[in-house]
Write a protein that holds these residues in place. Structure first.
Motif, PDB file in Angstrom:
ATOM      1  N   SER A   1       7.646   8.275 -14.532  1.00 28.19           N
ATOM      2  CA  SER A   1       9.034   8.758 -14.579  1.00 28.19           C
ATOM      3  C   SER A   1       9.115  10.043 -15.377  1.00 28.19           C
ATOM      4  O   SER A   1       8.881  10.040 -16.595  1.00 28.19           O
ATOM      5  N   LEU A   2       9.434  11.144 -14.704  1.00 24.95           N
ATOM      6  CA  LEU A   2       9.559  12.424 -15.386  1.00 24.95           C
ATOM      7  C   LEU A   2      10.717  12.426 -16.392  1.00 24.95           C
ATOM      8  O   LEU A   2      10.555  12.964 -17.499  1.00 24.95           O
ATOM      9  N   PRO A   3      11.889  11.817 -16.072  1.00 22.98           N
ATOM     10  CA  PRO A   3      12.957  11.752 -17.078  1.00 22.98           C
ATOM     11  C   PRO A   3      12.518  11.032 -18.354  1.00 22.98           C
ATOM     12  O   PRO A   3      12.868  11.431 -19.456  1.00 22.98           O
ATOM     13  N   ARG A   4      11.731   9.936 -18.176  1.00 25.71           N
ATOM     14  CA  ARG A   4      11.246   9.238 -19.370  1.00 25.71           C
ATOM     15  C   ARG A   4      10.288  10.121 -20.161  1.00 25.71           C
ATOM     16  O   ARG A   4      10.266  10.082 -21.396  1.00 25.71           O
ATOM     17  N   PHE A   5       9.481  10.911 -19.464  1.00 18.20           N
ATOM     18  CA  PHE A   5       8.588  11.848 -20.158  1.00 18.20           C
ATOM     19  C   PHE A   5       9.403  12.879 -20.944  1.00 18.20           C
ATOM     20  O   PHE A   5       9.038  13.244 -22.068  1.00 18.20           O
TER      21      PHE A   5
ATOM     22  N   ALA B   1       9.331  13.390 -24.893  1.00 20.25           N
ATOM     23  CA  ALA B   1       8.978  14.690 -25.483  1.00 20.25           C
ATOM     24  C   ALA B   1       9.894  15.014 -26.658  1.00 20.25           C
ATOM     25  O   ALA B   1       9.457  15.573 -27.670  1.00 20.25           O
ATOM     26  N   LYS B   2      11.181  14.647 -26.541  1.00 19.02           N
ATOM     27  CA  LYS B   2      12.105  14.851 -27.654  1.00 19.02           C
ATOM     28  C   LYS B   2      11.721  13.977 -28.841  1.00 19.02           C
ATOM     29  O   LYS B   2      11.758  14.411 -29.993  1.00 19.02           O
ATOM     30  N   ARG B   3      11.324  12.726 -28.566  1.00 18.92           N
ATOM     31  CA  ARG B   3      10.872  11.845 -29.642  1.00 18.92           C
ATOM     32  C   ARG B   3       9.603  12.392 -30.285  1.00 18.92           C
ATOM     33  O   ARG B   3       9.430  12.308 -31.504  1.00 18.92           O
ATOM     34  N   LEU B   4       8.744  12.993 -29.486  1.00 19.62           N
ATOM     35  CA  LEU B   4       7.505  13.560 -30.012  1.00 19.62           C
ATOM     36  C   LEU B   4       7.810  14.681 -30.998  1.00 19.62           C
ATOM     37  O   LEU B   4       7.136  14.821 -32.032  1.00 19.62           O
ATOM     38  N   GLU B   5       8.828  15.487 -30.707  1.00 23.23           N
ATOM     39  CA  GLU B   5       9.225  16.537 -31.648  1.00 23.23           C
ATOM     40  C   GLU B   5       9.701  15.924 -32.961  1.00 23.23           C
ATOM     41  O   GLU B   5       9.416  16.452 -34.038  1.00 23.23           O
ATOM     42  N   GLU B   6      10.419  14.802 -32.886  1.00 24.90           N
ATOM     43  CA  GLU B   6      10.865  14.112 -34.104  1.00 24.90           C
ATOM     44  C   GLU B   6       9.657  13.595 -34.889  1.00 24.90           C
ATOM     45  O   GLU B   6       9.623  13.674 -36.126  1.00 24.90           O
ATOM     46  N   ILE B   7       8.674  13.059 -34.173  1.00 22.73           N
ATOM     47  CA  ILE B   7       7.467  12.528 -34.827  1.00 22.73           C
ATOM     48  C   ILE B   7       6.713  13.647 -35.528  1.00 22.73           C
ATOM     49  O   ILE B   7       6.213  13.480 -36.654  1.00 22.73           O
ATOM     50  N   LYS B   8       6.621  14.802 -34.874  1.00 26.99           N
ATOM     51  CA  LYS B   8       5.930  15.944 -35.497  1.00 26.99           C
ATOM     52  C   LYS B   8       6.632  16.364 -36.781  1.00 26.99           C
ATOM     53  O   LYS B   8       5.984  16.755 -37.758  1.00 26.99           O
ATOM     54  N   GLU B   9       7.948  16.266 -36.792  1.00 22.05           N
ATOM     55  CA  GLU B   9       8.701  16.604 -38.001  1.00 22.05           C
ATOM     56  C   GLU B   9       8.458  15.546 -39.082  1.00 22.05           C
ATOM     57  O   GLU B   9       8.298  15.876 -40.268  1.00 22.05           O
ATOM     58  N   LEU B  10       8.402  14.271 -38.691  1.00 21.62           N
ATOM     59  CA  LEU B  10       8.097  13.203 -39.649  1.00 21.62           C
ATOM     60  C   LEU B  10       6.711  13.383 -40.247  1.00 21.62           C
ATOM     61  O   LEU B  10       6.488  13.147 -41.437  1.00 21.62           O
ATOM     62  N   TRP B  11       5.757  13.799 -39.413  1.00 18.12           N
ATOM     63  CA  TRP B  11       4.363  14.006 -39.850  1.00 18.12           C
ATOM     64  C   TRP B  11       4.322  14.990 -41.027  1.00 18.12           C
ATOM     65  O   TRP B  11       3.563  14.806 -41.972  1.00 18.12           O
TER      66      TRP B  11
ATOM     67  N   LYS C   1      -3.606  15.013 -32.713  1.00 23.84           N
ATOM     68  CA  LYS C   1      -3.633  16.116 -31.751  1.00 23.84           C
ATOM     69  C   LYS C   1      -4.115  15.630 -30.384  1.00 23.84           C
ATOM     70  O   LYS C   1      -3.580  16.027 -29.343  1.00 23.84           O
ATOM     71  N   GLU C   2      -5.148  14.758 -30.375  1.00 26.17           N
ATOM     72  CA  GLU C   2      -5.652  14.228 -29.094  1.00 26.17           C
ATOM     73  C   GLU C   2      -4.575  13.405 -28.381  1.00 26.17           C
ATOM     74  O   GLU C   2      -4.451  13.462 -27.154  1.00 26.17           O
ATOM     75  N   ALA C   3      -3.792  12.630 -29.150  1.00 29.84           N
ATOM     76  CA  ALA C   3      -2.725  11.831 -28.548  1.00 29.84           C
ATOM     77  C   ALA C   3      -1.655  12.736 -27.932  1.00 29.84           C
ATOM     78  O   ALA C   3      -1.149  12.475 -26.838  1.00 29.84           O
ATOM     79  N   GLN C   4      -1.337  13.833 -28.644  1.00 27.35           N
ATOM     80  CA  GLN C   4      -0.367  14.802 -28.089  1.00 27.35           C
ATOM     81  C   GLN C   4      -0.921  15.450 -26.815  1.00 27.35           C
ATOM     82  O   GLN C   4      -0.197  15.592 -25.822  1.00 27.35           O
ATOM     83  N   ASP C   5      -2.188  15.844 -26.873  1.00 26.02           N
ATOM     84  CA  ASP C   5      -2.806  16.482 -25.704  1.00 26.02           C
ATOM     85  C   ASP C   5      -2.781  15.537 -24.499  1.00 26.02           C
ATOM     86  O   ASP C   5      -2.525  15.957 -23.360  1.00 26.02           O
ATOM     87  N   ALA C   6      -3.056  14.246 -24.738  1.00 20.97           N
ATOM     88  CA  ALA C   6      -3.049  13.265 -23.646  1.00 20.97           C
ATOM     89  C   ALA C   6      -1.650  13.126 -23.059  1.00 20.97           C
ATOM     90  O   ALA C   6      -1.470  13.037 -21.838  1.00 20.97           O
ATOM     91  N   PHE C   7      -0.633  13.128 -23.938  1.00 20.74           N
ATOM     92  CA  PHE C   7       0.759  13.010 -23.465  1.00 20.74           C
ATOM     93  C   PHE C   7       1.134  14.194 -22.583  1.00 20.74           C
ATOM     94  O   PHE C   7       1.627  14.028 -21.469  1.00 20.74           O
ATOM     95  N   PHE C   8       0.885  15.401 -23.097  1.00 15.03           N
ATOM     96  CA  PHE C   8       1.287  16.589 -22.337  1.00 15.03           C
ATOM     97  C   PHE C   8       0.427  16.770 -21.083  1.00 15.03           C
ATOM     98  O   PHE C   8       0.896  17.304 -20.079  1.00 15.03           O
ATOM     99  N   GLY C   9      -0.839  16.302 -21.148  1.00 14.89           N
ATOM    100  CA  GLY C   9      -1.671  16.351 -19.945  1.00 14.89           C
ATOM    101  C   GLY C   9      -1.107  15.452 -18.855  1.00 14.89           C
ATOM    102  O   GLY C   9      -1.042  15.834 -17.676  1.00 14.89           O
ATOM    103  N   ALA C  10      -0.690  14.240 -19.237  1.00  9.82           N
ATOM    104  CA  ALA C  10      -0.102  13.317 -18.256  1.00  9.82           C
ATOM    105  C   ALA C  10       1.214  13.870 -17.712  1.00  9.82           C
ATOM    106  O   ALA C  10       1.507  13.763 -16.514  1.00  9.82           O
ATOM    107  N   LYS C  11       1.991  14.496 -18.598  1.00  7.49           N
ATOM    108  CA  LYS C  11       3.270  15.058 -18.150  1.00  7.49           C
ATOM    109  C   LYS C  11       3.040  16.202 -17.169  1.00  7.49           C
ATOM    110  O   LYS C  11       3.727  16.309 -16.150  1.00  7.49           O
ATOM    111  N   ARG C  12       2.044  17.063 -17.479  1.00  9.14           N
ATOM    112  CA  ARG C  12       1.746  18.177 -16.566  1.00  9.14           C
ATOM    113  C   ARG C  12       1.291  17.659 -15.209  1.00  9.14           C
ATOM    114  O   ARG C  12       1.630  18.221 -14.165  1.00  9.14           O
TER     115      ARG C  12
END
Length: 466
Positions: free
Chosen positions: A272-276, A280-290, A309-320
């Protein structure tokens, strides 16, 4: 905490304002972090060039970045300052070594050639003061040098026939020195800065080891006080680092939890692209928490950062990948939306308010059923479609907002026309009068509607005048 290359350069510039001997560890950490971010950025740039169709086999190297040039220049200045400091320190230690060796030689000569201890004692004390005033020596020579010095000191006290009064005096002075050392250490019990405790403690231990003997009856109690406070301070230091280690462990677990959340996003989003997009918005929040999670152990920090970083890369790779599948339908959706835009533009200037309103509503409902045309075109197409719809509804609103004014104007014009008709005299036969009468009727019809309250009155007057 995540940091940018520009911020690292700013921190390094501030670091250069401090004494070089205080910043070695921080400089090394900043360098490692800078090149970690730099290499990541370069890798991302290469990937983007590949994605843009650039043949990387023909590009030997990417241009050197201005940030890297600035950092290299800063680090070169730091390295030069550090080298100069090391040379100065090495030269100073070598000079101190020679000076202390000279003191030992003078002590040896004093002991071997002076028979009058009373006469030589002042010289001996001067040599001791001179020894203490000389700075550090190379670490690999310290133990042997200190042993040689203490051997000569012991020889002075015990191997030569030293008179009791002088020995008592020196033992008393040593006792005062050792008491002062213990008192200084006992004051550290209330000190909060661990680095200050470590610095003073190490200096006091060296001073204790180099101070001569004291009265035998006074030494046991003093020694017990010394080692008691020593154990207490070592425990305080150890407790501090234990708490720090616990905090770092808790911070590490917090970062691992964030890594786990990011790692589970791909499975949760499915196809689901909408779920991705929501993830992605939650990921930005997580990066700020980090960024706000505290420090962790240096080795673990690099490892958990790589996992993050690998987890982020995997997420954005799947989204792409999902975006690539979605692009197949973008072209068809784009064509359908362009057709709706053309239909809306064709009727946006219509004054058939009711029929055109219904038609535009149908077009809007059809628009909702068409999928996305891709992030590059979707907003642009929607803007074009909305402008056509808005143009019609704005004109319609203006028409109905001003209808009373127009009808009042029409009423006035028709009343004037009735006066003209009353004053008009038609002459000739029926055929001759037919054309002017038709012109009058066309003109009346062209004047438009009048207020509802005046319709019957104006129709009756018009028929009578006609």
């Amino acid at each position: 905490m995540e940091i940018t290359q520009e911020e690292i350069i700013t921190q390094f510039e501030a670091l250069m304002q401090r004494p070089v001997e205080e910043v070695a560890q921080e400089a090394t950490e900043l360098k490692a972090l800078f090149y970690k971010l730099h290499n990541d950025a370069r890798a991302a740039e290469r990937e983007q060039l590949k994605a843009d169709g650039v043949d990387m086999t023909e590009m030997a190297e990417l241009p050197v970045s201005p940030l890297e040039l600035r950092f290299k220049d800063l680090y070169a200045k730091y390295r030069d300052a550090r080298t100069k400091l090391a040379h100065r320190k090495q030269e100073e230690q070598q000079k101190n070594l020679t000076a202390k060796q000279q003191v030992i030689a003078e002590l040896k000569n004093l002991i071997d050639n002076e028979e009058n201890i009373g006469k030589s004692f002042d010289h001996f004390r001067d040599l001791q003061d001179k020894w203490r005033s000389i700075g550090g020596v190379p670490a690999d020579r310290l133990t042997d040098l200190r042993a040689a010095y203490m051997m000569e000191v012991d020889r002075f006290y015990y191997n030569i026939k030293i008179n009791k009064e002088l020995k008592e005096y020196d033992l008393a002075k040593n006792l005062e020195t050792r008491k002062a050392i213990v008192g200084k250490l006992e004051e550290l019990r209330t000190e909060e800065k661990i680095k200050d405790i470590e610095l003073i403690l190490n200096a006091a231990k060296d001073e204790w080891e180099e101070t001569g003997p004291v009265h035998k009856e006074a030494y046991p109690e003093l020694r017990e006080r010394y080692y008691s406070v020593l154990r207490e301070l070592h425990k305080k230091i150890q407790d501090h680092y234990s708490v720090l280690k616990e905090d770092q462990h808790a911070n590490l677990e917090a970062k691992r939890a964030l890594v786990a959340e990011v790692a589970g996003m791909v499975e949760q989003c499915g196809d689901s692209l909408p779920r991705f997009n929501t993830a992605a918005k939650r990921l930005e929040e997580i990066k700020e928490l980090w960024k706000h999670v505290g420090q962790v152990d240096k080795k673990a920090n690099m490892r958990v950062w790589n996992e993050f970083k690998e987890a982020q890369d995997a997420f954005f790779g799947a989204k792409r990948g999902l975006m690539g599948e979605a692009r197949a339908g973008f072209k068809e959706n784009k064509a359908a939306k362009e057709a709706l835009i053309a239909s809306a533009m064709a009727i946006k200037d219509s004054t058939d308010w009711k029929e055109t309103t219904e038609e535009l509503k149908k077009l809007q409902n059809r628009w909702k059923t068409i999928g996305p045309a891709g992030p590059r075109d979707d907003q642009k197409l929607w803007k074009q479609f909305r402008e056509s719809c808005d143009a019609f509804f704005t004109t319609k609103k203006h028409f109905f907002d001003t209808i009373d004014d127009r009808q009042a104007g029409n009423l006035k014009a028709k009343e004037e026309m009735l006066k003209e008709m009353a004053a008009t005299k038609l002459e000739g036969d029926k055929d001759t009068m037919r054309e002017p009468i038709k012109a009058i009727m066309d003109r009346w019809t062209g004047l438009g509607h009048v207020p509802k309250a005046d319709i019957d009155r104006m129709d009756a007057a018009y028929k009578k005048a006609l």
